[in-house]
Motif scaffolding. Structure first.
Motif, PDB file in Angstrom:
ATOM      1  N   LEU A 186      87.040  24.914  40.790  1.00  0.00           N
ATOM      2  CA  LEU A 186      86.676  25.678  41.985  1.00  0.00           C
ATOM      3  C   LEU A 186      87.491  26.953  42.140  1.00  0.00           C
ATOM      4  N   GLN A 187      88.435  27.190  41.224  1.00  0.00           N
ATOM      5  CA  GLN A 187      89.197  28.430  41.224  1.00  0.00           C
ATOM      6  C   GLN A 187      88.667  29.428  40.206  1.00  0.00           C
ATOM      7  N   THR A 188      87.745  29.012  39.362  1.00  0.00           N
ATOM      8  CA  THR A 188      87.250  29.880  38.293  1.00  0.00           C
ATOM      9  C   THR A 188      86.219  30.872  38.817  1.00  0.00           C
ATOM     10  N   VAL A 189      85.905  31.863  37.983  1.00  0.00           N
ATOM     11  CA  VAL A 189      84.894  32.849  38.363  1.00  0.00           C
ATOM     12  C   VAL A 189      83.528  32.181  38.541  1.00  0.00           C
ATOM     13  N   SER A 190      83.325  31.045  37.876  1.00  0.00           N
ATOM     14  CA  SER A 190      82.059  30.317  38.025  1.00  0.00           C
ATOM     15  C   SER A 190      81.811  29.902  39.469  1.00  0.00           C
ATOM     16  N   ALA A 191      82.879  29.592  40.185  1.00  0.00           N
ATOM     17  CA  ALA A 191      82.739  29.144  41.569  1.00  0.00           C
ATOM     18  C   ALA A 191      82.293  30.271  42.488  1.00  0.00           C
ATOM     19  N   ILE A 192      82.481  31.514  42.042  1.00  0.00           N
ATOM     20  CA  ILE A 192      82.098  32.668  42.851  1.00  0.00           C
ATOM     21  C   ILE A 192      80.634  33.032  42.636  1.00  0.00           C
ATOM     22  N   ALA A 193      80.058  32.566  41.540  1.00  0.00           N
ATOM     23  CA  ALA A 193      78.686  32.935  41.172  1.00  0.00           C
ATOM     24  C   ALA A 193      77.682  32.592  42.265  1.00  0.00           C
ATOM     25  N   ALA A 194      76.594  33.358  42.314  1.00  0.00           N
ATOM     26  CA  ALA A 194      75.612  33.249  43.399  1.00  0.00           C
ATOM     27  C   ALA A 194      75.053  31.834  43.625  1.00  0.00           C
ATOM     28  N   ALA A 195      74.615  31.088  42.731  1.00  0.00           N
ATOM     29  CA  ALA A 195      74.305  31.268  41.325  1.00  0.00           C
ATOM     30  C   ALA A 195      72.827  30.965  41.145  1.00  0.00           C
ATOM     31  N   ILE A 196      72.209  31.720  40.261  1.00  0.00           N
ATOM     32  CA  ILE A 196      70.784  31.570  40.053  1.00  0.00           C
ATOM     33  C   ILE A 196      70.517  31.632  38.563  1.00  0.00           C
ATOM     34  N   TRP A 197      69.533  30.864  38.106  1.00  0.00           N
ATOM     35  CA  TRP A 197      69.142  30.951  36.691  1.00  0.00           C
ATOM     36  C   TRP A 197      68.432  32.289  36.507  1.00  0.00           C
ATOM     37  N   PHE A 198      69.185  33.253  36.007  1.00  0.00           N
ATOM     38  CA  PHE A 198      68.626  34.590  35.803  1.00  0.00           C
ATOM     39  C   PHE A 198      69.587  35.337  34.878  1.00  0.00           C
ATOM     40  N   PRO A 199      69.138  35.718  33.675  1.00  0.00           N
ATOM     41  CA  PRO A 199      70.047  36.374  32.734  1.00  0.00           C
ATOM     42  C   PRO A 199      70.475  37.750  33.242  1.00  0.00           C
ATOM     43  N   TYR A 200      71.757  37.902  33.475  1.00  0.00           N
ATOM     44  CA  TYR A 200      72.282  39.148  34.014  1.00  0.00           C
ATOM     45  C   TYR A 200      73.526  39.527  33.224  1.00  0.00           C
ATOM     46  N   HIS A 201      73.521  40.724  32.648  1.00  0.00           N
ATOM     47  CA  HIS A 201      74.629  41.172  31.807  1.00  0.00           C
ATOM     48  C   HIS A 201      74.904  40.168  30.704  1.00  0.00           C
ATOM     49  N   ALA A 214      69.548  33.825  22.219  1.00  0.00           N
ATOM     50  CA  ALA A 214      69.814  33.644  23.647  1.00  0.00           C
ATOM     51  C   ALA A 214      68.625  32.999  24.345  1.00  0.00           C
ATOM     52  N   ASP A 215      67.418  33.293  23.881  1.00  0.00           N
ATOM     53  CA  ASP A 215      66.230  32.673  24.469  1.00  0.00           C
ATOM     54  C   ASP A 215      66.283  31.155  24.368  1.00  0.00           C
ATOM     55  N   VAL A 216      66.810  30.653  23.258  1.00  0.00           N
ATOM     56  CA  VAL A 216      66.944  29.204  23.093  1.00  0.00           C
ATOM     57  C   VAL A 216      67.907  28.652  24.131  1.00  0.00           C
ATOM     58  N   LEU A 217      69.020  29.344  24.341  1.00  0.00           N
ATOM     59  CA  LEU A 217      70.001  28.908  25.334  1.00  0.00           C
ATOM     60  C   LEU A 217      69.400  28.932  26.735  1.00  0.00           C
ATOM     61  N   LEU A 218      68.633  29.976  27.031  1.00  0.00           N
ATOM     62  CA  LEU A 218      67.989  30.094  28.343  1.00  0.00           C
ATOM     63  C   LEU A 218      67.024  28.945  28.592  1.00  0.00           C
ATOM     64  N   ALA A 219      66.175  28.685  27.615  1.00  0.00           N
ATOM     65  CA  ALA A 219      65.147  27.655  27.777  1.00  0.00           C
ATOM     66  C   ALA A 219      65.780  26.275  27.933  1.00  0.00           C
ATOM     67  N   ARG A 220      66.787  25.993  27.138  1.00  0.00           N
ATOM     68  CA  ARG A 220      67.451  24.689  27.232  1.00  0.00           C
ATOM     69  C   ARG A 220      68.132  24.509  28.587  1.00  0.00           C
ATOM     70  N   THR A 221      68.775  25.584  29.062  1.00  0.00           N
ATOM     71  CA  THR A 221      69.464  25.496  30.349  1.00  0.00           C
ATOM     72  C   THR A 221      68.471  25.334  31.486  1.00  0.00           C
ATOM     73  N   LEU A 222      67.374  26.061  31.427  1.00  0.00           N
ATOM     74  CA  LEU A 222      66.352  25.950  32.469  1.00  0.00           C
ATOM     75  C   LEU A 222      65.813  24.525  32.534  1.00  0.00           C
ATOM     76  N   ALA A 223      65.550  23.940  31.384  1.00  0.00           N
ATOM     77  CA  ALA A 223      65.031  22.569  31.356  1.00  0.00           C
ATOM     78  C   ALA A 223      66.025  21.592  31.975  1.00  0.00           C
ATOM     79  N   ARG A 224      67.309  21.766  31.685  1.00  0.00           N
ATOM     80  CA  ARG A 224      68.308  20.852  32.239  1.00  0.00           C
ATOM     81  C   ARG A 224      68.422  21.027  33.748  1.00  0.00           C
ATOM     82  N   PHE A 225      68.439  22.267  34.212  1.00  0.00           N
ATOM     83  CA  PHE A 225      68.549  22.490  35.655  1.00  0.00           C
ATOM     84  C   PHE A 225      67.315  21.968  36.403  1.00  0.00           C
ATOM     85  N   LYS A 226      66.161  22.066  35.798  1.00  0.00           N
ATOM     86  CA  LYS A 226      64.967  21.497  36.433  1.00  0.00           C
ATOM     87  C   LYS A 226      65.144  19.991  36.618  1.00  0.00           C
ATOM     88  N   ALA A 227      65.665  19.337  35.598  1.00  0.00           N
ATOM     89  CA  ALA A 227      65.898  17.893  35.705  1.00  0.00           C
ATOM     90  C   ALA A 227      66.954  17.593  36.770  1.00  0.00           C
TER      91      ALA A 227
END
Length: 328
Positions: free
Chosen positions: A42-57, A64-77
């Motif tokens: 909870l002290q890391t920069v991750s804790a500050i993130a908005a956070a939304i599944w959206f590739p930014y910077h 990277a598309d493979v990483l995006l798709a896999r992450t989206l599938a996990r978050f949906k679950a």
């Protein structure tokens, strides 16, 4: 390098979203995992993130598309499990340039071009869709708890050299953002992007997210979570200032209110600043030239949450099948 035994003793450096996700996947695959970090999750920069599944910077590539798709599938679950803090929310990305990048939309089942009548002044177009929105304090706490349930051990201290870990690990995963490159010493391409955000009480009952990266006044995003709203932001490369700038905050809030007037009545709860660890490409590979197995997993920019589970799964693949091609 000789073939590694299995299961392995793996040390993960970093307790942000990449480190925790990686530790979870490694432990789920039977490895004995230790996470070392000089910060609590909870002290890391991750804790500050908005956070939304959206590739930014972050990197735009087939890998990277493979990483995006896999992450989206996990978050949906995970959105089916209330205690994770993950929700599916509808929203839109405003486009003010003819060459706006819509590559994210191909992963989103209900994505579509927004009716021109619904666009704010100055916008050329917009793309809408339903994506995961993550309440990070809830999510990081849940994820750490899941890691511990899988036997992951946590140790809070600063690692000064990879070699210091040789006695207690078969492999090391560098998932510590900016510090990962420092530990390797062979990568000078990582740089910080300063992000400042405002946390508002969601008294307006907003649910839909909105992003406007090319707003004439600066980057603007509005991410309603369960009990609050994250308003951003800033996009200052090579800026390491971690102090909140009052003028910047005032301008951010004004931009957000111009797009969503209901925000004017929302109480300001908190201001936060974090440094996104950016790189032209994500470094996700087995690192050569080391006297132990080292895997780099950093350089995600503002896409750490968005690429987290895909990165974690790729680390497992790299560790278990070292002959596979790497990605740098």
């Amino acid at each position: 390098m000789p073939e590694l035994p299995s299961p392995l003793n793996v040390t993960v450096i970093g307790s942000g979203v990449i480190g925790l996700s990686t530790a979870h996947e490694l432990a789920s695959h039977g490895h004995k995992v230790r996470v070392i970090s000089d910060q609590e999750p909870l002290q890391t920069v991750s804790a500050i993130a908005a956070a939304i599944w959206f590739p930014y910077h972050s990197e735009n590539s087939p890998a990277a598309d493979v990483l995006l798709a896999r992450t989206l599938a996990r978050f949906k679950a995970l959105s089916l499990i209330p205690e994770t803090g993950v929700d599916l929310r509808f929203g839109m990305d405003i486009e003010r340039r003819a060459d706006a990048d819509r590559s994210w939309a191909k992963h989103v089942a209900d994505s579509e071009v927004v009716d021109a009548a619904l666009l704010p002044e100055g916008a050329l177009s917009a793309t809408s869709g339903t994506v995961p929105v993550i309440t990070m304090p809830t999510y990081l706490s849940w994820l750490q708890d899941q890691c511990q349930r899988h036997g992951v051990e946590f140790e809070q201290r600063t690692v000064n050299a990879i070699g210091d870990l040789r006695a207690g690990a078969d492999a090391v995963v560098l998932a510590g953002g900016m510090r990962s490159a420092e530990l390797l010493g062979d990568d000078h391409s990582v740089y910080p992007i300063r992000g400042q955000v405002i946390r508002l009480a969601n008294s307006a009952g907003l649910r839909n997210w909105l992003s406007d990266d090319d707003h004439p006044g600066g980057v603007c995003y509005i991410i309603p979570r369960r009990d609050d709203i994250i308003v951003g932001g800033t996009d200052a490369a090579h800026d390491t200032n971690l102090e909140v700038d009052a003028q910047t905050a005032s301008e951010m809030l004004a931009r957000a209110i111009s797009l969503v007037p209901q925000l004017a009545g929302c109480e300001v709860l908190e201001h936060k600043v974090g440094l996104r660890p950016a790189r032209e490409t994500i470094r996700l590979e087995r690192v050569s030239g080391q006297d132990m197995t080292v895997i780099a997993a950093y350089g995600h920019g503002g896409g750490g949450v968005t690429l987290s589970w895909g990165t974690a799964q790729r680390v497992v693949e790299l560790l278990d099948a070292p002959a596979q091609a790497t990605h740098q």
